[in-house]
Design a protein around this motif. Structure first.
Motif, PDB file in Angstrom:
ATOM      1  N   ALA A  69       0.837  -1.199   0.000  1.00 27.53           N
ATOM      2  CA  ALA A  69       0.000   0.000   0.000  1.00 27.53           C
ATOM      3  C   ALA A  69       0.873   1.250   0.000  1.00 27.53           C
ATOM      4  O   ALA A  69       1.914   1.304   0.662  1.00 27.53           O
ATOM      5  CB  ALA A  69      -0.907   0.000   1.222  1.00 27.53           C
ATOM      6  N   ASP A  70       0.452   2.246  -0.760  1.00 26.45           N
ATOM      7  CA  ASP A  70       1.136   3.537  -0.794  1.00 26.45           C
ATOM      8  C   ASP A  70       0.596   4.397   0.350  1.00 26.45           C
ATOM      9  O   ASP A  70      -0.480   4.982   0.256  1.00 26.45           O
ATOM     10  CB  ASP A  70       0.893   4.215  -2.146  1.00 26.45           C
ATOM     11  N   MET A  71       1.360   4.473   1.441  1.00 29.67           N
ATOM     12  CA  MET A  71       0.911   5.182   2.645  1.00 29.67           C
ATOM     13  C   MET A  71       1.227   6.675   2.621  1.00 29.67           C
ATOM     14  O   MET A  71       0.909   7.389   3.563  1.00 29.67           O
ATOM     15  CB  MET A  71       1.577   4.554   3.889  1.00 29.67           C
ATOM     16  N   SER A  72       1.861   7.134   1.540  1.00 28.03           N
ATOM     17  CA  SER A  72       2.320   8.528   1.511  1.00 28.03           C
ATOM     18  C   SER A  72       1.174   9.531   1.545  1.00 28.03           C
ATOM     19  O   SER A  72       1.350  10.669   1.978  1.00 28.03           O
ATOM     20  CB  SER A  72       3.160   8.769   0.253  1.00 28.03           C
ATOM     21  N   LYS A  73      -0.025   9.094   1.109  1.00 25.83           N
ATOM     22  CA  LYS A  73      -1.153  10.024   1.051  1.00 25.83           C
ATOM     23  C   LYS A  73      -1.997  10.036   2.314  1.00 25.83           C
ATOM     24  O   LYS A  73      -2.962  10.793   2.408  1.00 25.83           O
ATOM     25  CB  LYS A  73      -2.029   9.692  -0.164  1.00 25.83           C
ATOM     26  N   LEU A  74      -1.640   9.181   3.276  1.00 27.13           N
ATOM     27  CA  LEU A  74      -2.395   9.154   4.525  1.00 27.13           C
ATOM     28  C   LEU A  74      -1.967  10.313   5.412  1.00 27.13           C
ATOM     29  O   LEU A  74      -0.782  10.599   5.580  1.00 27.13           O
ATOM     30  CB  LEU A  74      -2.162   7.836   5.265  1.00 27.13           C
ATOM     31  N   LYS A  75      -2.941  10.971   6.009  1.00 29.81           N
ATOM     32  CA  LYS A  75      -2.643  12.116   6.866  1.00 29.81           C
ATOM     33  C   LYS A  75      -2.167  11.664   8.246  1.00 29.81           C
ATOM     34  O   LYS A  75      -1.323  12.299   8.859  1.00 29.81           O
ATOM     35  CB  LYS A  75      -3.887  12.998   6.994  1.00 29.81           C
ATOM     36  N   GLU A  76      -2.738  10.573   8.750  1.00 32.74           N
ATOM     37  CA  GLU A  76      -2.373  10.086  10.071  1.00 32.74           C
ATOM     38  C   GLU A  76      -1.936   8.628   9.983  1.00 32.74           C
ATOM     39  O   GLU A  76      -2.521   7.829   9.262  1.00 32.74           O
ATOM     40  CB  GLU A  76      -3.562  10.200  11.043  1.00 32.74           C
ATOM     41  N   LYS A  77      -0.893   8.281  10.736  1.00 37.13           N
ATOM     42  CA  LYS A  77      -0.393   6.906  10.738  1.00 37.13           C
ATOM     43  C   LYS A  77      -1.396   5.941  11.341  1.00 37.13           C
ATOM     44  O   LYS A  77      -1.406   4.756  11.040  1.00 37.13           O
ATOM     45  CB  LYS A  77       0.927   6.839  11.517  1.00 37.13           C
ATOM     46  N   ALA A  78      -2.271   6.479  12.193  1.00 40.91           N
ATOM     47  CA  ALA A  78      -3.277   5.621  12.835  1.00 40.91           C
ATOM     48  C   ALA A  78      -4.263   5.057  11.824  1.00 40.91           C
ATOM     49  O   ALA A  78      -4.920   4.040  12.070  1.00 40.91           O
ATOM     50  CB  ALA A  78      -4.015   6.412  13.904  1.00 40.91           C
ATOM     51  N   GLU A  79      -4.370   5.715  10.661  1.00 36.30           N
ATOM     52  CA  GLU A  79      -5.302   5.259   9.634  1.00 36.30           C
ATOM     53  C   GLU A  79      -4.795   4.002   8.920  1.00 36.30           C
ATOM     54  O   GLU A  79      -5.563   3.280   8.302  1.00 36.30           O
ATOM     55  CB  GLU A  79      -5.504   6.355   8.578  1.00 36.30           C
ATOM     56  N   ALA A  80      -3.481   3.759   8.995  1.00 34.94           N
ATOM     57  CA  ALA A  80      -2.857   2.726   8.167  1.00 34.94           C
ATOM     58  C   ALA A  80      -3.500   1.359   8.349  1.00 34.94           C
ATOM     59  O   ALA A  80      -3.848   0.692   7.369  1.00 34.94           O
ATOM     60  CB  ALA A  80      -1.361   2.650   8.466  1.00 34.94           C
ATOM     61  N   GLU A  81      -3.653   0.919   9.585  1.00 30.76           N
ATOM     62  CA  GLU A  81      -4.185  -0.427   9.829  1.00 30.76           C
ATOM     63  C   GLU A  81      -5.611  -0.560   9.330  1.00 30.76           C
ATOM     64  O   GLU A  81      -5.970  -1.562   8.709  1.00 30.76           O
ATOM     65  CB  GLU A  81      -4.118  -0.733  11.331  1.00 30.76           C
ATOM     66  N   ASP A  82      -6.420   0.462   9.565  1.00 31.18           N
ATOM     67  CA  ASP A  82      -7.814   0.433   9.106  1.00 31.18           C
ATOM     68  C   ASP A  82      -7.880   0.400   7.585  1.00 31.18           C
ATOM     69  O   ASP A  82      -8.700  -0.307   7.005  1.00 31.18           O
ATOM     70  CB  ASP A  82      -8.561   1.648   9.665  1.00 31.18           C
ATOM     71  N   VAL A  83      -6.999   1.157   6.941  1.00 31.30           N
ATOM     72  CA  VAL A  83      -6.982   1.220   5.477  1.00 31.30           C
ATOM     73  C   VAL A  83      -6.623  -0.138   4.877  1.00 31.30           C
ATOM     74  O   VAL A  83      -7.244  -0.590   3.917  1.00 31.30           O
ATOM     75  CB  VAL A  83      -5.990   2.306   5.000  1.00 31.30           C
TER      76      VAL A  83
END
Length: 557
Positions: A69-83
């Motif tokens: 997954a390209d995580m560069s566009k996520l604003k918060e790291k906490a969103e990563a697992e849910d995404v």
């Protein structure tokens, strides 16, 4: 004979018959030739597949993908697992609708997803289906005059920036772009126009460095396939980007139009903000057009139905923009840009294009399953051919048969007729394992076969413990009946302890392991339960039947 023994006999017979019944579809399916499967009714074949023991990726071939997954566009790291969890759910929905049986889709680390598709035939199609973001947007086109002005500005900037280079591409001036009438254009007119404008290009001497790469046809702007890299390079220029209005964007068509035997891709100036997204879609289906519409006659297309909220938005947008064009955009590619002739109140529409039926079906699948919440890129791909799978099956079966043969011979030589009894329990043990796997529609993998082979040894181990206990009791001078009772009684605790500890290990492997490790844990767990049933129940009942019906002076053990 005791009532309890009769009850046990009924249970054993029932278990054997039930196992054979569960395994019958598997034997039937794998004994059929490809020609027989092709001739079989598709519905009946699907019903049969739903009842068989599946083979894993390593046994029947298929595809193994690792996506990141390209995580560069996520604003918060906490969103990563849910995404990642949502992306897995979207991929699972797409694959389920695609029709791959028993796929493996799981998270690896924080940003990666492993996808295993056993038995897959069209690998390229599957990759496109899985990796497509499927962000559907309905976006209004900007006025043609605004696009013409933008082309003029880009021409002026490029002309000042560098000495214009000569080109043999088709010239397009802003005034010509305005005068083109979509309703009156035809292929013959276009051919004539192209010939005229090729001559004009030489006269211009490169004064229009951007528009000379473009073609106007039917009110739209097109770029020939060979000129696409040049146009993309111009549009990527930092100054050119600033010339594009802040609330607008330039997007390409998804597929080319064939003009004079050459591929031309549409270029569109659209508003940046969509009027509606694919989140409002309730259903999508691939269909074949009838002769009623020239645009879809005998061609595949996709129909979609919006939910109540999406239908309200679509109604409002179409009512307010009659005679304007609304582009249907998927993953930043324009699929079609029809003109709104009247309001559309019921939330139904269609997406047309040069689709094949498979492409239309895949588009409908991704629209139904929703967009990926984050872009995914493929970082690893392994394809296992069916030949390698067959070799694995052959090697696994050979190992199992060789192991069983050695064990059977040893048991018959060392324990004589009691060894034959242990061998019968061994065959029933394997039968029960395969039946349970087939009954739960599980997937058999190479590690699973390893688990079965290990279970063969454990099954014999239980019988060895029992036989040695019986031998000890007979050596003390006890009767055959008493020796059997005491032997089973004393061996029970040891067998139970050994199997419980192994079962706990299998549970831990299943809980914390992945893919192949889980396959091993499943077959090992089933094998443990089956071996205890065959060693402690089936062999004991057979001994009880023999000793109660016949007078035995010497036990062959």
């Amino acid at each position: 004979m005791k009532k309890l023994d009769i009850f046990k006999i009924i249970i054993i017979i029932f278990a054997i018959l039930l196992s054979l019944w569960y395994l019958k579809p598997t034997f039937q399916f794998f004994s059929m030739s490809p020609e027989e499967k092709a001739k079989m009714d598709p519905y009946k074949l699907d019903r049969l597949k739903d009842k068989i023991l599946n083979l894993g990726l390593d046994l029947q071939g298929g595809m193994h993908l690792v996506l990141e997954a390209d995580m560069s566009k996520l604003k918060e790291k906490a969103e990563a697992e849910d995404v990642i969890d949502r992306a897995i759910e979207v991929i699972r929905n797409r694959i389920d609708q695609y029709g791959v049986s028993e796929p493996v889709i799981q998270k690896q680390g924080r940003t990666r997803i492993i996808v295993e598709l056993p038995g897959l035939q069209d690998k390229q199609r599957a990759k496109e289906l899985i990796g497509r973001t499927a962000l559907l947007e309905f976006i209004l086109l900007e006025d043609p005059e605004l696009f013409s002005d933008l082309i003029d500005k880009i021409d002026m900037y490029l002309a000042k920036k560098a000495k214009p280079e000569s080109t043999q591409n088709v010239s397009l001036t802003a005034q010509e772009s305005k005068q083109t009438n979509a309703e009156n254009d035809s292929l013959e007119d276009l051919t004539k126009m192209l010939e005229e404008e090729e001559a004009k290009t030489e006269e211009l001497g490169g004064e229009k460095p951007f528009s000379s790469l473009l073609v106007s046809w039917g009110g739209d702007i097109y770029v020939s396939e060979e000129n696409i890299p040049k146009v993309k390079k111009i549009l990527a220029d930092s100054i050119v980007k600033k010339l594009i209005p802040v609330r607008s964007q330039i997007l390409w068509a998804s597929k080319p139009e064939i003009i004079r035997d050459k591929n031309y891709y549409g270029l569109y100036l659209l508003k940046k903000e969509p009027e509606l997204t694919g989140a409002g879609i309730a259903d999508a289906r691939a269909e074949i057009g009838s002769g009623a519409s020239l645009q879809t006659a005998n061609r595949p297309y996709v129909t979609f139905t919006l939910n109540s909220e999406g239908a309200d938005i679509f109604d409002r947008v179409t009512r307010a923009n009659i005679n304007k064009r609304l582009a249907i955009v998927l993953d930043k590619k324009v699929y079609s840009a029809p003109t709104i002739r009247s309001r559309i109140p019921h939330g139904r529409g269609q997406i047309t294009g040069n689709f094949t039926m498979n492409e239309a079906k895949d588009l409908a699948i991704v629209l139904r399953s929703g967009a990926l919440p984050i872009p995914l890129k493929q970082i690893e791909e392994r394809t296992i051919g069916p030949t390698l799978g067959r070799d694995s099956i052959r090697a696994g079966i050979t190992a199992a048969l060789f192991g069983m043969a050695v064990v059977i011979i040893f048991m018959m030589i060392y324990y004589k007729l009691s060894g034959v009894l242990a061998n019968l329990a061994l065959f029933l043990n394997v039968l029960f394992i395969m039946a349970v796997l087939a009954g739960f529609h599980a997937t058999l993998t190479l590690p699973g076969i390893a688990g079965i082979i290990l279970t063969i040894g454990m099954s014999i181990d239980a019988n060895v413990l029992i036989f040695e206990r019986i031998r000890e009791e007979l050596a003390l001078g006890k009767t055959i009946r008493t020796a059997i009772d005491v032997g089973y009684s004393r061996a029970f605790r040891t067998i139970l302890d050994a199997n419980v500890t192994t079962f706990i290990t299998a549970v831990v492997l299943y809980q914390f392991g992945t893919g192949p490790i889980r396959g091993f844990a499943v077959t090992l767990s089933i094998g443990i339960l089956a071996s205890m049933f065959t060693a402690l129940i089936i062999t004991r009942v057979i001994y009880d039947i023999i000793t109660s019906r016949y007078t035995i002076k010497h036990l062959s053990i």
